[in-house]
Design an enzyme around this catalytic site. Structure first.
Site, mmCIF file in Angstrom:
data_model
loop_
_atom_site.group_PDB
_atom_site.id
_atom_site.type_symbol
_atom_site.label_atom_id
_atom_site.label_comp_id
_atom_site.label_asym_id
_atom_site.label_seq_id
_atom_site.Cartn_x
_atom_site.Cartn_y
_atom_site.Cartn_z
ATOM 1 N NE ARG A 51 -2.806 0.662 3.419
ATOM 2 C CZ ARG A 51 -2.331 1.486 4.348
ATOM 3 N NH1 ARG A 51 -2.163 2.764 4.089
ATOM 4 N NH2 ARG A 51 -2.022 1.030 5.552
ATOM 5 C CE1 TYR A 105 -12.954 8.621 -18.646
ATOM 6 C CE2 TYR A 105 -12.800 9.137 -16.316
ATOM 7 C CZ TYR A 105 -13.053 8.236 -17.321
ATOM 8 O OH TYR A 105 -13.387 6.951 -17.007
ATOM 9 C CG ASP A 177 -6.273 12.895 -18.121
ATOM 10 O OD1 ASP A 177 -5.520 12.207 -18.849
ATOM 11 O OD2 ASP A 177 -7.341 12.462 -17.646
ATOM 12 C CE LYS A 202 -9.120 4.497 -20.283
ATOM 13 N NZ LYS A 202 -9.404 5.851 -19.875
HETATM 14 C C1 PLP Z 1 -10.097 6.485 -18.870
HETATM 15 C C2 PLP Z 1 -9.690 7.858 -18.536
HETATM 16 C C3 PLP Z 1 -9.591 8.282 -17.214
HETATM 17 C C4 PLP Z 1 -9.916 7.381 -16.050
HETATM 18 O O1 PLP Z 1 -9.047 6.314 -15.977
HETATM 19 P P1 PLP Z 1 -9.372 4.926 -15.223
HETATM 20 O O2 PLP Z 1 -8.118 4.164 -15.402
HETATM 21 O O3 PLP Z 1 -10.572 4.327 -15.886
HETATM 22 O O4 PLP Z 1 -9.655 5.279 -13.808
HETATM 23 C C5 PLP Z 1 -9.168 9.563 -16.970
HETATM 24 N N1 PLP Z 1 -8.892 10.420 -17.988
HETATM 25 C C6 PLP Z 1 -8.992 10.051 -19.277
HETATM 26 C C7 PLP Z 1 -8.660 11.039 -20.351
HETATM 27 C C8 PLP Z 1 -9.400 8.768 -19.599
HETATM 28 O O5 PLP Z 1 -9.517 8.409 -20.881
#
Ligand code: PLP
Length: 384
Positions: A51, A105, A177, A202
């Site tokens: 953790r 998002y 992001d 992703k």
């Molecule tokens: C999918 C996504 C998230 C969230 O990610 P998780 O791994 O599903 O928690 C945040 N920002 C963007 C741009 C995303 O495509």
């Protein structure tokens, strides 16, 4: 060995790999252990526990991600939202104010407007098109500005230079992001951002088989975010660390193919008589094409488009394609298609969707690494 001066593909393969080469293993093994022995008094003050994100699997990944982004330190988390929520909770306290891009998002936007609002953190959303007006929204309590490298699903590229300029001038934390871009296309820290955030679910992992997140930035700030992750318990487990580390090694190869195939498909769609409009930053018709071409190395694997016959035709297309899977999420080796109005953006008011350019018939495509000509041929047969 320092890989600092080497290319990103070399860093993706070699940076951060365990210098010890446990028993000579070329691939870092999974340390499937929750806790670690403490041998001496000094070590007892620095406990190792999953953790706490300090297993050998975490530390190797942190070194690799920091190297890829050109940052001092990195931290992985159990999901993209795990990284985003921990970072926002670290930077913002009750009474603080946040500036955020208007199209975010869905999970991030909901976290800001629901969870942060309940904590008495206020937000002003910025008009992406009008960076000159952003300054007027600054307050003495403004602590951070938050944006995305490319928006979902219309692939808008906000004035990223104006974001970092405003943050510098106001002395606030700039957060981005960069999930859709990846470090191959845009490295935010090299452009003056304080924190780069990723859903590693992703492209970074790239194989649609884990959920993970990451944040990269200056050591002192990452250390504070690590404390938040410790409190929230949003730690990545060692097996997922192993898979993510493996995925990242092929990031450069995959992104080259994603970039090339998405551009090929976008160009083919743009001239197809059944297609009304294509959103892809690599097309000269894209409103921010020039900015994307100047700031980015490649335009990514995401695109969206509308058909002349709207929603009914979009539904028919999704039923008729053979190769793409009809599924949410993105960034994997397989091509995926969705209707954002019915999936990722279903909870928005129709008027808000319309304002963001998300019509009911808008189709989003995450272009995989299959042969581009097969996808183009499949789309053409389905459109026919
Ligand atoms: C999918 C996504 C998230 C969230 O990610 P998780 O791994 O599903 O928690 C945040 N920002 C963007 C741009 C995303 O495509």
């Amino acid at each position: 060995m320092s890989y600092k001066a080497m290319g990103i593909d070399t860093r993706a393969v070699h940076a951060g790999e365990n210098e010890l080469r446990v028993d000579g293993a070329v691939s870092l093994p999974i340390f499937q252990t929750a806790m670690y022995e403490t041998a001496s008094d000094e070590e007892r003050s620095d406990l190792r526990y999953i953790r706490y994100s300090n297993s050998p699997n975490h530390e190797a990944l942190h070194r690799k991600l920091a190297s890829l982004e050109g940052g001092e330190a990195a931290l992985v988390s159990s999901s993209g939202m795990g990284a985003i929520s921990a970072a926002l909770l670290t930077v913002l306290k009750p009474g603080d104010h946040l500036l955020a891009q208007d199209c975010l998002y869905g999970g991030t936007r909901a976290f800001i407007t629901q969870a942060l609002a309940e904590m008495n953190v206020s937000v002003d959303f910025l008009d992406s098109e009008d960076s000159a007006a952003w300054r007027q929204k600054l307050r003495p309590s403004t602590k951070a500005i938050y944006c995305e490298a490319m928006t979902n699903p219309t692939l808008q590229v906000i004035d990223l230079e104006a974001v970092t300029a405003l943050a510098r001038e106001a002395g606030i934390v700039s957060m981005i992001d960069a999930t859709f871009a990846t470090p191959c296309i845009y490295r935010p820290l090299e452009h003056g951002f304080d924190l780069a955030l990723h859903s590693c679910t992703k492209y970074l992992n790239g194989h649609s088989d884990i959920v993970a997140g990451a944040v990269v930035g200056a050591e002192a700030l990452i250390k504070r975010i690590r404390t938040s992750v410790k409190f929230l318990g949003s730690t990545l487990d060692p097996h997922a660390c192993f898979l993510l580390q493996r995925g990242i090694k092929t990031l450069g190869l995959r992104m080259e193919r994603h970039n090339h195939s998405a551009l090929t498909i976008a160009q083919a769609l743009e001239v197809h008589p059944a297609v009304e409009k294509v959103n892809y930053p690599g097309l000269p018709s894209h409103r921010q094409h020039e900015r994307a071409a100047r700031l980015f190395n490649g335009f990514g694997g995401m695109l969206s488009f509308t058909l002349c016959d709207g929603l009914a035709a979009a539904r028919r297309l999704l039923r008729s394609v053979a190769i793409p899977l009809i599924a949410p999420s993105l960034g994997g080796v397989e091509t995926l298609m969705t209707l954002p109005a019915e999936t990722s953006h279903a909870t928005l008011e129709p008027a808000e969707r319309a304002r963001l350019g998300i019509s009911d018939g808008l189709i989003r495509m995450s272009v995989g690494i299959e042969s581009a000509e097969d996808i183009v041929a499949d789309l053409e047969q389905a459109l026919a």
